[in-house]
Each structure stands twice: as structure tokens, then as C-alpha cells.
Design a protein around this motif. Structure first.
Motif, short mmCIF file in Angstrom:
data_model
loop_
_atom_site.label_atom_id
_atom_site.label_comp_id
_atom_site.label_asym_id
_atom_site.label_seq_id
_atom_site.Cartn_x
_atom_site.Cartn_y
_atom_site.Cartn_z
N GLY A 104 0.82 -1.21 0.00
CA GLY A 104 0.00 0.00 0.00
C GLY A 104 0.85 1.25 0.00
N PHE A 105 1.96 1.21 0.75
CA PHE A 105 2.89 2.34 0.78
C PHE A 105 3.50 2.58 -0.59
N LEU A 106 3.97 1.49 -1.22
CA LEU A 106 4.58 1.61 -2.54
C LEU A 106 3.55 2.06 -3.57
N LEU A 107 2.33 1.54 -3.47
CA LEU A 107 1.29 1.92 -4.42
C LEU A 107 0.90 3.39 -4.28
N SER A 108 0.88 3.89 -3.04
CA SER A 108 0.55 5.30 -2.84
C SER A 108 1.63 6.19 -3.47
N LEU A 109 2.89 5.77 -3.40
CA LEU A 109 3.96 6.52 -4.06
C LEU A 109 3.82 6.45 -5.58
N ALA A 110 3.40 5.29 -6.08
CA ALA A 110 3.21 5.15 -7.53
C ALA A 110 2.07 6.04 -8.01
N HIS A 111 0.97 6.10 -7.25
CA HIS A 111 -0.13 7.01 -7.59
C HIS A 111 0.37 8.45 -7.64
N LEU A 112 1.18 8.81 -6.66
CA LEU A 112 1.70 10.17 -6.60
C LEU A 112 2.57 10.47 -7.82
N ALA A 113 3.41 9.50 -8.18
CA ALA A 113 4.27 9.69 -9.34
C ALA A 113 3.47 9.87 -10.63
N LEU A 114 2.33 9.20 -10.70
CA LEU A 114 1.52 9.22 -11.92
C LEU A 114 0.51 10.36 -11.97
N ASP A 115 0.43 11.14 -10.92
CA ASP A 115 -0.60 12.18 -10.87
C ASP A 115 -0.49 13.16 -12.03
N ASP A 116 0.73 13.41 -12.51
CA ASP A 116 0.89 14.35 -13.63
C ASP A 116 0.89 13.64 -14.98
N GLY A 117 0.55 12.35 -14.98
CA GLY A 117 0.40 11.62 -16.23
C GLY A 117 1.64 10.87 -16.68
N ARG A 118 2.74 11.02 -15.99
CA ARG A 118 3.96 10.31 -16.39
C ARG A 118 4.84 10.11 -15.17
N VAL A 119 5.68 9.11 -15.25
CA VAL A 119 6.65 8.84 -14.19
C VAL A 119 8.01 9.31 -14.68
N SER A 120 8.56 10.32 -14.02
CA SER A 120 9.87 10.84 -14.43
C SER A 120 10.96 9.83 -14.11
N ARG A 121 12.13 10.06 -14.68
CA ARG A 121 13.25 9.16 -14.42
C ARG A 121 13.60 9.15 -12.93
N ALA A 122 13.59 10.34 -12.31
CA ALA A 122 13.91 10.41 -10.87
C ALA A 122 12.87 9.68 -10.05
N GLU A 123 11.60 9.81 -10.43
CA GLU A 123 10.54 9.12 -9.68
C GLU A 123 10.63 7.62 -9.87
N LYS A 124 10.94 7.17 -11.09
CA LYS A 124 11.09 5.73 -11.33
C LYS A 124 12.26 5.18 -10.52
N THR A 125 13.36 5.95 -10.48
CA THR A 125 14.51 5.52 -9.68
C THR A 125 14.13 5.38 -8.21
N GLU A 126 13.36 6.36 -7.72
CA GLU A 126 12.96 6.33 -6.31
C GLU A 126 12.03 5.15 -6.03
N LEU A 127 11.07 4.90 -6.92
CA LEU A 127 10.16 3.77 -6.74
C LEU A 127 10.93 2.45 -6.77
N THR A 128 11.88 2.33 -7.68
CA THR A 128 12.69 1.11 -7.78
C THR A 128 13.50 0.91 -6.50
N THR A 129 14.06 2.01 -5.98
CA THR A 129 14.85 1.94 -4.75
C THR A 129 13.98 1.48 -3.59
N VAL A 130 12.80 2.09 -3.44
CA VAL A 130 11.90 1.73 -2.34
C VAL A 130 11.47 0.27 -2.46
N ALA A 131 11.13 -0.16 -3.69
CA ALA A 131 10.73 -1.55 -3.89
C ALA A 131 11.86 -2.49 -3.48
#
Length: 514
Positions: free
Chosen positions: A306-333
Motif C-alpha cells: 500500500g505504501f509503494l502503491l501510494s507513491l506510484a499514484h503520486l508519481a503518476l498524478d501528472d500523467g507520467r513517471v519521471s526518471r527520478a521518480e522511477k529511480t525512487e520507486l525502484t529503490t523503495v521496492a
């Protein structure tokens, strides 16, 4: 530094004696601990502060003491306490009678109070004392009633929202004073939310608790008492997690499948993860902490997802996942032990929820529509040869509405927006792929009459019951209607719970496409 006694008002009770259990509603003992680490079973209390308040939140007195942990002091950069500071301090067991005298007769309060009580209970057990069950309230949990719109609910966040000055953060006395002030706000109802009867009744319950006046009760096994989880070794350097963590709303994790009551655990998890490193010691401590919050293995897994999914929702709020956001999501995962395939599934779920949310409540096309195939949520578009000002406005509007603006034209591009004033690579690719071209003015009209995302067909060859990444993505309105017919409780607006969207997909996984 040795034992410190700090009083703002003189304690009028007889020194050395327990508060009488017959005293009705003495108030709250607000506690805060600074510790050598996160695990009550392996770490020790370095400092304890107790700020006692009456039933309406007025401070009665304050007390603080440091303790010799008989081992490493842990993260000095967080709590500011060095080994020299506690070298001459008493052991917790030596001060247990005084601590008991100050807690007896009161209900307990704290910010993430289970953390504080977990450490107190472990120290009492080591000292050979039996700590009774204590009526308690958590100012973090109470913040949902009094500060419902906060994204994060750390002590600093709640104090800032209430206009409370937080001096000496991460010192036991500084945090206990701030927590007492926060509790006082909750009790006096000046936030516009009156205190609950449950909260108001806790002091009377606290006054009825029977406390021991001497050691007694089971001790922890010696090997358990001696266990140490040292944080003295410097943590590896890693990129701090700031792209998403600074904007994170942990309450969203509850909407995304984290168990009720897991938010205090998630607050601690977020603090541990912010430096981008999770050591073996911290993993062990988090496993131990999960027990304080009644989280079994499946509950921890649900909280992490749920924590990871909430971060993914946040990353996608502007319609795309930036490289920095993808790196952060990958790190957290990676830190949470979530496989790459699971992260991909999490991003797919977040994308599906975003598309459903943006598709909800869109109006149908007018009866006299004559602009060809409509534009839909999640369609991909590209721009070339447009007026810079108009292009910037249309790109921002498109992203906001859920249309994805791409930097190139591919076979998956729905439209090329162009005024025909420039023929470059994008125009050439559009011609090659047969991509539809529209004028910026027409694109503006298409945005005005944006339609829900198109339902997607299942690819051939799937085994029965398999849900592919191309699963049907119905509108939120469709899922809500299905959920209500099938006994699910869903709100009329807002993000749909993950279990509801997952259940809908499973229910329709075998449906034949029309």
C-alpha cells in the motif's frame, strides 16, 4: 549527564509514594523516549521525559532523565546524545521507582504512543518490574479527527498545523512538551472538532490502574536482555529519497490496501527509508516494531505494498513517471523486498486507477459532434510546428486532463498536433504510421469534449483467469456501480480502493470482448 529533574510547577504529592488509585481523573502523563534504535527487544531507552497534564490539558509538571544503556548509544546524529553524555547516568532499573510514581494514576499519551510504551514495557521487564496495562491515547491517531487533511502526521507536521512551536525536536523533553500542547488542543476543542468521550474518559481509567510498588513479575531471558542491535556503524551513502517522499501522503496508503492502524508503523518506515538505505539492523527492528502495531507477516506485506502503491499514484498524478521518480520507486521496492515484476504490477494498478479516476464523470459527446474520433483519457499525443504560447497551454491542459504528451511519434501515438508550419521528424513519422494530424484549435475542442479511456481487449492466448497488463480498464463509475451491486462499500467520488478494482478485474477477466 546524570539524572535531571525539571519542574515548571512543584509536584504537591508526597515524595516517594504512589499516586492513590482512588484519585479520580488525575489527567495524562505525556511520554516521549529517545532510544538507541527502533527495536524494543534489542535497543534501549537513552532518555525519558514525562509531562503531566490535568484532564483539560494544562501542564502540571515536567520530568526528564537520561540513562546509561549499558552499550552503544546508537544514532547520535538523530537524538544528539553521545556516549559521554550518559556515561555517568543511572541505569533505567535504578530510576524505575521514580518513573512508576510519576506515571501511576494517569492515563498515558504520546505521539505514536505504542512505540514509547513498547520501550517502557521492555525496560520494565529488564528491571524485573511488571508494567500494568495502561489506558493510552496516541496524538498521531487522534490527528485524523482533528487534522483530517494532513498528508504526513509526524509530530512536526501536526504541531505546525496547530500553530504549536516545536523546540528541541528529537529531545525527549522537547517532543513531550510539544505532544502535551497538541493533546491540549485536542482536549479543548478549539480546532472545531470536539474531543471524543473516549478521550475524555481516559484519565478516570488511568486513575483506577493498580501499580506495583516494588519489583516483581517475569524477566526477559538473559540472552534476550543482552541482545544489542548496534547502529554505531556508519550507514552506506545512498541518494536520499526526496522526489516522492517530500510530497507523500501516507494516508493514501490506507486507501491502497495498507491495514487500518498501520499508519504509525508507516510513519516510522518512511523515516527509516528517507536516507535511501535499509540496514540489516533496521530490517530486524522493523520486524520487531510490526508486532507493536499488531501486524503479522501478511499485514506487513499489505502495508508495504500500500505504501509503494501510494507513491506510484503520486508519481503518476501528472500523467507520467519521471526518471527520478522511477529511480525512487525502484529503490523503495528494493528496500522493501518487492520484486521488479511486482513493482511493474503496482505501477500498472496505479495507472489503471489514475485512468479510471480521470475518466469518471466525463460527459458524452454532443449530438451534433462532427470532429471525428474523440480524444480519450490516456491517449498519447505529440506536438510540432505550433505557436509556443498556445502549445505550452495545450500541453499543460492535456497533461492535467490525463492525455499523455510525448516527445516523439510512434505507432501508439493517437494524434499529432500541428499547424503545418514545420515539417520535421515528427511529421515524417506521422505520415509513415498514418497518425492523425489535427490543428491546435481543433485539439482544444477535443480536450473540451474528452472521453473516458477506451476499454481494452484481452490479448489472445491467455489461460483462463489470467489478468494481463492489458486487462479491461472500466471507468470508475462502472466499477462503482458493479461494487455497489456486489456488496462493496465505496464512496461516490475519489480513488477506488485497490481491493475493489482488483475484484472487478478478476470478475471480468474471463469476459469475452464485445
Amino acid at each position: 549527564m546524570g539524572l535531571l529533574d525539571i519542574f515548571r510547577r512543584k509536584d504537591k504529592r508526597p515524595g516517594g509514594s504512589l499516586v492513590s488509585p482512588e484519585v479520580a481523573g488525575a489527567g495524562f502523563a505525556v511520554v516521549d523516549v529517545e532510544t538507541t534504535g527502533l527495536s524494543p527487544s534489542g535497543h534501549r531507552v537513552l532518555e525519558l521525559a514525562i509531562v503531566r497534564v490535568d484532564p483539560v490539558g494544562t501542564v502540571v509538571d515536567e520530568w526528564v532523565s537520561r540513562f546509561n544503556p549499558e552499550g552503544p548509544v546508537g544514532a547520535t546524529h538523530i537524538h544528539g546524545i553521545t556516549a559521554a553524555d550518559v556515561a555517568g547516568a543511572p541505569r533505567f532499573a535504578e530510576v524505575t521507582p521514580e518513573i512508576t510514581r510519576r506515571l501511576a494514576g494517569y492515563a498515558v499519551a504520546g505521539h505514536n504512543v505504542r512505540f514509547d510504551l513498547g520501550f517502557l514495557r521492555a525496560e520494565y521487564t529488564r528491571a524485573g518490574w511488571a508494567l500494568p496495562f495502561l489506558p493510552s491515547t496516541c496524538t498521531l491517531q487522534q490527528s485524523f479527527e482533528h487534522l483530517p487533511r494532513l498528508d504526513r502526521r509526524r509530530l512536526a507536521d501536526c504541531c505546525s498545523a496547530m500553530g504549536i512551536r516545536l523546540d528541541g525536536a528529537h529531545s525527549a523533553l522537547g517532543d513531550a512538551r510539544a505532544t502535551a500542547a497538541l493533546l491540549g488542543k485536542y482536549l479543548n476543542g478549539r480546532t472545531g472538532y470536539p474531543p471524543s468521550q473516549e478521550l475524555l474518559g481516559l484519565p478516570r481509567q488511568g486513575s483506577a490502574v493498580s501499580w506495583p510498588s516494588a519489583p516483581g513479575g517475569a524477566r526477559l531471558p538473559e540472552d534476550h536482555v543482552r541482545q544489542r542491535i548496534s547502529l554505531d556503524i556508519a550507514k552506506p551513502v545512498a541518494a536520499p529519497l526526496v522526489e516522492l517522499f517530500q510530497r507523500a501522503s501516507l494516508g493514501d496508503a490506507l486507501d491502497d490496501g495498507a491495514p487500518e492502524g498501520s499508519l504509525p508503523y508507516l510513519e516510522l518506515l518512511a523515516e527509516v527509508l528517507e536516507d535511501g538505505v535499509l540496514t540489516d539492523d533496521e530490517r530486524a527492528a522493523l520486524r520487531n516494531l510490526a508486532g507493536l502495531y499488531d501486524l503479522d507477516d501478511s499485514g506487513v506485506a499489505a502495508a508495504h505494498r500500500g505504501f509503494l502503491l501510494s507513491l506510484a499514484h503520486l508519481a503518476l498524478d501528472d500523467g507520467r513517471v519521471s526518471r527520478a521518480e522511477k529511480t525512487e520507486l525502484t529503490t523503495v521496492a528494493g528496500l522493501l523486498g518487492v520484486a521488479q515484476a511486482e513493482l511493474t504490477a503496482v505501477l500498472d494498478d496505479a495507472e489503471a486507477a489514475r485512468v479510471s479516476r480521470l475518466s469518471a464523470d466525463l460527459k458524452p459527446l454532443p449530438s451534433d459532434w462532427n470532429h471525428g474520433e474523440p480524444l480519450r483519457v490516456n491517449d498519447k499525443v505529440a506536438f510540432t510546428g505550433c505557436d509556443d504560447t498556445q502549445r505550452a497551454r495545450l500541453e499543460q491542459r492535456a497533461e492535467r486532463l490525463g492525455v499523455r504528451v510525448m516527445n516523439n511519434v510512434s505507432r501508439r501515438t493517437t494524434l499529432l498536433v500541428t499547424d503545418g508550419g514545420f515539417s520535421g521528424g515528427k511529421a515524417g513519422n506521422a505520415k509513415q504510421y498514418g497518425t492523425r494530424r489535427v490543428h491546435p484549435d481543433q485539439f482544444d475542442v477535443l480536450l473540451t469534449h474528452l472521453q473516458p479511456a477506451a476499454a481494452r481487449r484481452e490479448p489472445a492466448g491467455l489461460e483462463p483467469g489470467t489478468i494481463s497488463p492489458e486487462s479491461v480498464r472500466a471507468t470508475a463509475a462502472t466499477i462503482r456501480a458493479w461494487a455497489q451491486l456486489n456488496g462493496y462499500t465505496v464512496s461516490e467520488r475519489g480513488r477506488l480502493p485497490l481491493d475493489v478494482t482488483t475484484a472487478y478485474r478478476h470478475a471480468h477477466a474471463d469476459a469475452s470482448p464485445n
